[in-house]
Design an enzyme around this catalytic site. Sequence first.
Site, mmCIF file in Angstrom:
data_model
loop_
_atom_site.group_PDB
_atom_site.id
_atom_site.type_symbol
_atom_site.label_atom_id
_atom_site.label_comp_id
_atom_site.label_asym_id
_atom_site.label_seq_id
_atom_site.Cartn_x
_atom_site.Cartn_y
_atom_site.Cartn_z
ATOM 1 N N SER A 38 0.849 -1.193 0.000
ATOM 2 C CA SER A 38 0.000 0.000 0.000
ATOM 3 C C SER A 38 0.882 1.239 0.000
ATOM 4 C CB SER A 38 -0.920 0.010 1.221
ATOM 5 O OG SER A 38 -1.800 1.120 1.171
ATOM 6 N N CYS A 42 -0.541 8.734 -5.738
ATOM 7 C CA CYS A 42 -0.755 10.128 -6.134
ATOM 8 C C CYS A 42 0.401 11.034 -5.702
ATOM 9 C CB CYS A 42 -2.065 10.663 -5.556
ATOM 10 S SG CYS A 42 -3.524 9.807 -6.203
ATOM 11 N N THR A 271 -18.738 -9.450 -9.746
ATOM 12 C CA THR A 271 -18.510 -9.752 -11.159
ATOM 13 C C THR A 271 -19.573 -10.737 -11.650
ATOM 14 O OG1 THR A 271 -17.088 -11.675 -10.771
ATOM 15 C CG2 THR A 271 -16.029 -9.491 -10.732
#
Length: 549
Positions: A38, A42, A271
Site C-alpha cells: 500500500s 498520487c 462480477t
Amino acid sequence: MKLIIIGGVTGGASAAARARRLSEDAEIILIERGPDVSFANCGLPYHIGNVIPDRNKLLVVTPQRLRERFRLDVRVNSNVTAIDPVAKTITIAQRDGKTAVETWDKIILAPGAAPIRPAWPGVDLPGVFTLRNLQDMDRIKGAVDRGAKRAVMIGGGFIGLELVENFVARGVQTTLVERNQQVLGPFDAEMTTPITEALIQHGVQVLFGETTMAIESQDGALAVRLETGKLLPTDLVVMGLGVRPENVLAVQAGLEVGPRGGIRVNEFLQTSHPDIYAVGDAIEVRDFVSGDPTQVPLAGPANRQGRIAADNVLGRKSRYRGTQGTAILGAFGKTAAMTGASEKMLQRSGRPYRAIYVHPADHAGYYPGAEGMTLKVLFDPETGKLLGAQGIGGNGVDKRIDVLAVALQAGMTVYDLEQMELCYSPQYGSAKDPVNMAGFVAAGLLRGDHPQISLPELRSLPPERFPWLVDVRLPEEYAAGHLPDAVNIPVDELRSRLAEIPTDREVVTYCQVGQRGYLATRILLQAGYRVRNLSGGYRTYLLFSRTHH
C-alpha cells in the site's frame, strides 16, 4: 470464510482492512505482486520533485503493520497467475520460483490498471519511463538526480502535468507533447486555457496536435520523433498516455469485461461470478450522471469500492452509487477541478443542457489576497438539476467544486445553489459565495430573467442573424480589448442612449464577467428589446480565444 484479495494499493488494501474490522474469524489473504502492499501513488511525482523528500512517507502501510494490526496473511512479491472459478482455487507464482495453490470462498480482485505503452520503435530504450509504482518513481528520480537536463513528457493528463511541474522545479527543461488541442482531456477545452498559459510562463514548451512516432537513441541521449517530422532531443522520456485495466486474470477466469476491457460488476461490485468481486481501476463503473458504463481511474472511488466489496463479501448489503469523476489538479499555482459531466460529454450523448460561467474571487475583494476563479456549471434546461461543474483559478477552487460535487450527488438543482448557506468570513468567502453566484446566474437564465447566449452559439450565427453587440464596460476597458464589431456604451449611460441601439435586430450585451451585462440585459428587456447577455463576459471570451501552438 476464506477471502483472497488480489492486489493491494488503494482498493485491495482498503478491502482487506475493512474485511478484518467486520470479521475477526475470516481467513484473509492479501496477495500483491510488487514489494509494496500500500503506497500513495498520487504522491509519486512529488518525491521526484523533492517536494516530499522522504520516500518512506509514501508508504501508507507496510506488510508488517497489516500483519500485526489486522492479522492478515500478506504476501508481497507474489503473482497470482490463474483463477479456477469451478474448483475455487488460485495459482500463485512466488518470488522464490515456487508455485503455490490456495483454495477460496470469495475473491476481491484489485489488480489496478497499467500505463499504456504504445508499440513505438524505441519504447524500450533506457531512459524511457512510465509512472505507476515506487520502482518507476525511483528510476525517474534517479535519472534526474544523475543530472538529466531535458525531459519530454508525452501526454498532458493529470500525471503528466504533475510530472512537468516537478521536472521544472528540479531545473529540467521540459517539453510537453499532446496529440489533442488541450491538456487535461476530461475538462472542456476553454477551462484549461489558464493551465496552458501557466505552463508556457514557466518555460515549458507545449506542443499540441502532435503525435509521437518513435523514440530514437542519439549520441548517448534520446530523441522523440513526431509525426510532423520534428525531432526533440532529450535526456529522458515519460509516457503519460493513460491506463488500461489489468484484466488478464478476469478474462482467463471467464469473467465478463466491457468493450474497453474493464471488469464488469454490478452495484454490489460483484462480477459475473457470484463469489468474485472487483474494485478499483480495473473495473467498469456506472457513470453517476449518464448511467452509462465507463472507466474512471481515481483513488477516492477505489478506496470506497474496497470498503463496499468487503461489506458485501461479509454479508452486509452495500451499494456503489457510481462514479462522478470528481478530480483536481494543482500545477504552477493554478488549480483545476471538476465533477460530473463535461459539456463535450453531454454533447456526445445528445443530452440537453445549459451552461453558465461566473468569475468570482475566492474571498471578499476588500480582504487582502483575493484570487479570481472561473466556475462553469452545467445543468438540465427543464429542471435545473446539476449535471457537472468545472473550476479553474487559485485558492478556493477545491472548496467550490467539493460543494458542487455533493450537490450533484444529492440530486440538487441550480435553485438549491441559490439557497445554500455556506460559511462566510472575509478571508474565506463572500456573503454571496461563488456557489450562490452560480445558482443566481443559472436560475435567472431558467426563469427568463437573464437570457444568455454562449460564445460558441454566438460564433455559429450566420451573418444575416448576427446580433448587435454592446460592450457595456468603461471606455478604458473597451480600449484594452473587445469583441470584434462591438459598440461601447457603458452601462451607466445605457438608459440615456437607448436611441443608438437598433430595434430591428437582436442585441447581445457583455461586460468583463457578466454582472454589468446582466444589468444591461434587464434594462433593455424592460425597454422592449430582444436581448441576451454573453455568458461569462469578456473573460470567458478570452478563455475561448487564446490559443497556443
